[in-house]
Scaffold this motif. Structure first.
Motif, PDB file in Angstrom:
ATOM      1  N   GLU A  26       0.827  -1.214   0.000  1.00 30.10           N
ATOM      2  CA  GLU A  26       0.000   0.000   0.000  1.00 30.10           C
ATOM      3  C   GLU A  26       0.861   1.264   0.000  1.00 30.10           C
ATOM      4  O   GLU A  26       0.531   2.239  -0.683  1.00 30.10           O
ATOM      5  N   VAL A  27       1.958   1.243   0.734  1.00 31.10           N
ATOM      6  CA  VAL A  27       2.848   2.406   0.780  1.00 31.10           C
ATOM      7  C   VAL A  27       3.414   2.692  -0.603  1.00 31.10           C
ATOM      8  O   VAL A  27       3.358   3.821  -1.091  1.00 31.10           O
ATOM      9  N   ALA A  31       2.490   5.893  -3.359  1.00 30.01           N
ATOM     10  CA  ALA A  31       3.558   6.898  -3.435  1.00 30.01           C
ATOM     11  C   ALA A  31       3.626   7.524  -4.825  1.00 30.01           C
ATOM     12  O   ALA A  31       3.123   6.966  -5.799  1.00 30.01           O
ATOM     13  N   THR A  55       9.576   7.338   0.224  1.00 22.29           N
ATOM     14  CA  THR A  55       8.811   6.092   0.235  1.00 22.29           C
ATOM     15  C   THR A  55       9.519   5.024   1.052  1.00 22.29           C
ATOM     16  O   THR A  55       8.874   4.282   1.802  1.00 22.29           O
ATOM     17  N   ALA A  58       8.856   5.652   4.709  1.00 21.72           N
ATOM     18  CA  ALA A  58       7.484   5.265   5.061  1.00 21.72           C
ATOM     19  C   ALA A  58       7.317   3.752   5.044  1.00 21.72           C
ATOM     20  O   ALA A  58       6.648   3.176   5.909  1.00 21.72           O
ATOM     21  N   LEU A  59       7.926   3.110   4.073  1.00 23.78           N
ATOM     22  CA  LEU A  59       7.850   1.653   3.949  1.00 23.78           C
ATOM     23  C   LEU A  59       8.455   0.969   5.172  1.00 23.78           C
ATOM     24  O   LEU A  59       7.852   0.053   5.740  1.00 23.78           O
ATOM     25  N   ALA A  62       6.200   1.698   8.354  1.00 21.52           N
ATOM     26  CA  ALA A  62       4.894   1.037   8.330  1.00 21.52           C
ATOM     27  C   ALA A  62       5.009  -0.479   8.405  1.00 21.52           C
ATOM     28  O   ALA A  62       4.247  -1.127   9.132  1.00 21.52           O
TER      29      ALA A  62
END
Length: 87
Positions: A26-27, A31, A55, A58-59, A62
């Motif tokens: 989803e990340v 993006a 990204t 965030a990856l 998360a």
């Protein structure tokens, strides 16, 4: 500069995608990247350096929060800002 990131999250589950893998997918799909390819055993994404590095941050955050015990990744320079360079 253009970058490509290749990554996997673990632990693997061959029966269904674990939560950390779903979150990672989803990340990257959400993006601002030029190309995204997700698969059961590896994923790749390409884009400008700022977008890829944002990204990746965030990856990592998360997927670890969702239960990943390992995230393996490789980041490669694939071109300059104009998209020129080696592939």
């Amino acid at each position: 500069m253009r970058l490509r990131v290749e990554f996997t999250t673990e632990p693997f589950d061959l029966d269904e995608a674990p939560a950390h893998a779903v979150v990672a997918r989803e990340v990257v799909q959400g993006a601002a990247l030029d190309a995204v390819d997700v698969g059961p055993f590896g994923n790749t994404a390409e884009g400008g350096a700022d977008a890829v590095l944002t990204t990746v941050d965030a990856l990592l955050r998360a997927s670890l929060a969702a239960g990943a015990t390992r995230v393996s990744l490789q980041v490669s320079v694939i071109g300059d800002a104009d998209g020129e360079g080696s592939r």
